[in-house]
Write a protein that holds these residues in place. Structure first.
Motif, PDB file in Angstrom:
ATOM      1  N   THR A  62      -3.550   1.755   6.391  1.00  0.00           N
ATOM      2  CA  THR A  62      -3.995   3.132   6.204  1.00  0.00           C
ATOM      3  C   THR A  62      -3.194   4.052   7.112  1.00  0.00           C
ATOM      4  N   THR A  86       0.845  -1.194   0.000  1.00  0.00           N
ATOM      5  CA  THR A  86       0.000   0.000   0.000  1.00  0.00           C
ATOM      6  C   THR A  86       0.879   1.242   0.000  1.00  0.00           C
ATOM      7  N   THR A 146      -0.701   5.077  12.086  1.00  0.00           N
ATOM      8  CA  THR A 146      -1.525   3.986  11.591  1.00  0.00           C
ATOM      9  C   THR A 146      -1.824   3.016  12.715  1.00  0.00           C
ATOM     10  N   GLU A 191      -2.320   8.069   8.327  1.00  0.00           N
ATOM     11  CA  GLU A 191      -2.824   9.439   8.388  1.00  0.00           C
ATOM     12  C   GLU A 191      -1.686  10.375   8.788  1.00  0.00           C
ATOM     13  N   TYR A 232       3.338  10.370  10.307  1.00  0.00           N
ATOM     14  CA  TYR A 232       2.138   9.592   9.987  1.00  0.00           C
ATOM     15  C   TYR A 232       1.795   8.661  11.144  1.00  0.00           C
TER      16      TYR A 232
END
Length: 509
Positions: free
Chosen positions: A294, A248, A289, A296, A287
């Motif tokens: 995913t 990802t 997670t 953020e 970030y």
């Protein structure tokens, strides 16, 4: 009779050491006594060291005259070994012997391969520094080489040299070399492949979220940091790195090159990831997670000093989240610095502090890792851009003041450290990758023993093997799940490199 008994004990000690450190129960150490060695360079002396009725032949190596060495040959090595570990046993009878002094030795290795020059596979080892015992007549076993790849069946030339001409050797009196131990070993376990698609997969940061392993990494066209093609990706594993989920995208900002530079967890157990973003300007994005899929972005702090990197996140009770940073230009000018950043709101906002600035490159600690030991004590280890050994930085007041010194960790080459402190055993593991030799190394220690004695780190062990291309492999980063350690690194040859992870049992006392 006493001499033979003494040497038998030395070889037995070597065998037991090999079982523990090399993890190989199939090979017996090969011992070369002083009588098996001869002068290679200089004028060392073969003398008899005596105490009472015990008389030991040793090679006397000067603490003031450089260029003294002795050598010997080990016959054909076992056909089922892939490498050897080389140790020496030294002692001294000088009344000035004290643990306040250190000395340094190195090993020269070459193999006599059939049909090739006797300089085949020549390796000049790096100086290894250790502290002397507290008084005379104590033995020391010093590891000079942990993993030298060999051609099975071919004789091995071993040359031992003392290095009184370098700063690491502070003992000006002679020492006695009694035994050289050559320990055949097997290869470390093969690492698991995280990502090997075409491209320069590099600089991984690996973190456990519960029982899930999350490996983040950056991919571009080469060993570059600012190209638009470079982005950050992630994969997860629930079987110890054997298999990985679909890749990802973490960060792929148009016009910027993005690189993973630090990782950790917040107070809730979520993973944090520092990403350096370079394009029309220079940024560090944080970030978060909870699943490794995913991510953020929760912060892009505006900082007075722009770091080259912000490194792994760790916890200090009175400070919150902490990351160390370093800044500079890799030049020979006194423009380099390092410091710490703290956050009391799980990474949303950060306060920056400079610890040292105006440093020359030789005094500059880069890519540091740190752990909190309790009672206000922080211990950090940092890479060096010039050698000869990693730095150790300590604080006893929650980071208000720091002391930086050189360690005896010299089997390095632009080697980024990664630390794991085991809360159950109290052991500290320092993982790093020696570029050029392609060896993933680990040193394990009780941090209480080295907190104020940075030159007392025990010898390393080879726990993984990668590419020997100097800049196309390296950058170890470690995490833990249960009683297993997972250490990621990258390896290959440009333009294609792979991200790997080694799965290792946590060390025990």
């Amino acid at each position: 009779m006493m001499t033979r008994f003494f040497l038998l004990l030395l070889c037995l000690s070597a065998f037991l050491t090999a079982l523990v450190k090399a993890g190989d129960t199939g090979h017996t150490p090969i011992c070369l006594t002083a009588n098996d060695l001869s002068i290679a360079t200089g004028q060392p002396s073969l003398v008899r060291m005596s105490k009472g009725s015990t008389h030991i032949p040793v090679w006397s190596l000067s603490g003031g005259t450089v260029g003294q060495s002795v050598s010997g040959i080990v016959g054909a090595l076992p056909h089922d070994c892939v490498a050897v570990r080389v140790e020496i046993v030294v002692t001294t009878n000088d009344k000035e012997t004290s643990s306040e002094f250190t000395d340094a030795y190195r090993v020269h290795l070459a193999q006599m391969v059939d049909g090739a020059p006797f300089t085949s596979n020549y390796r000049l080892g790096k100086p290894v520094q250790t502290a002397l015992p507290p008084e005379p007549f104590f033995n020391r076993t010093i590891v000079l080489e942990t993993y030298y790849e060999v051609v099975p069946g071919a004789p091995l030339m071993v040359r031992i040299q003392r290095e009184p001409g370098i700063e690491a050797d502070t003992f000006t009196r002679p020492t006695g070399l009694a035994v050289v131990k050559v320990i055949p070993i097997s290869a470390p376990p093969e690492p698991h492949v995280v990502q090997d698609v075409s491209g320069y997969n590099s600089w991984p940061m690996t973190q456990a979220i519960g029982d899930k392993l999350v490996c983040t990494y950056s991919r571009g066209s080469g060993h570059t940091i600012g190209e638009d093609a470079r982005a950050v990706y992630a994969r997860t594993s629930t079987d110890g790195g054997k298999t990985w989920t679909k890749e990802t995208v973490v960060a792929d900002t148009p016009g910027y090159g993005e690189v993973t530079v630090g990782k950790g967890i917040d107070s809730t157990g979520a993973m944090l990831l520092w990403v350096r973003r370079i394009g029309k300007d220079w940024n560090h994005d944080l970030y978060r997670t909870t699943d490794g899929v995913t991510f953020e972005r929760i912060a892009t702090p505006e900082l007075e000093v722009q770091p080259m990197q912000i490194t792994d996140v760790f916890h200090v009770p009175d400070l919150g989240l902490v990351s160390l940073w370093f800044a500079g230009k890799y030049s020979d000018e006194p423009v380099h610095s390092w410091g710490m950043m703290t956050s009391t709101d799980d990474g949303v906002t950060w306060t920056q502090k400079t610890i040292e600035d105006g440093l020359l490159k030789k005094d500059w600690p880069t890519e540091p890792a740190a752990v909190y030991l309790g009672d206000g004590r922080i211990l950090g280890i940092a890479r060096t851009e010039t050698g000869p050994s990693q730095f150790q930085m300590i604080s006893t007041d929650n980071g208000e003041t720091w002391k930086r010194e050189r360690t005896n960790i010299s089997d390095i080459s632009a080697s980024t450290p990664s630390l794991i402190l085991d809360p159950d055993t109290g052991l500290l593991s320092n993982y790093y990758y020696e570029r050029g030799k392609g060896i993933l190394r680990r040193r394990v220690v009780d941090p209480e023993k080295i907190f104020n004695h940075p030159r007392d780190w025990p010898a390393s062990e080879a726990v993984g093997i990668g590419s020997t291309i100097a800049w196309d492999s390296g950058n170890a980063n470690a995490t833990t799940i249960g009683d297993m350690h997972y250490v990621s690194f990258y390896s290959g040859k440009a333009p294609d490199t792979s991200v790997m992870v080694s799965e290792l049992p946590a060390p025990t006392k």
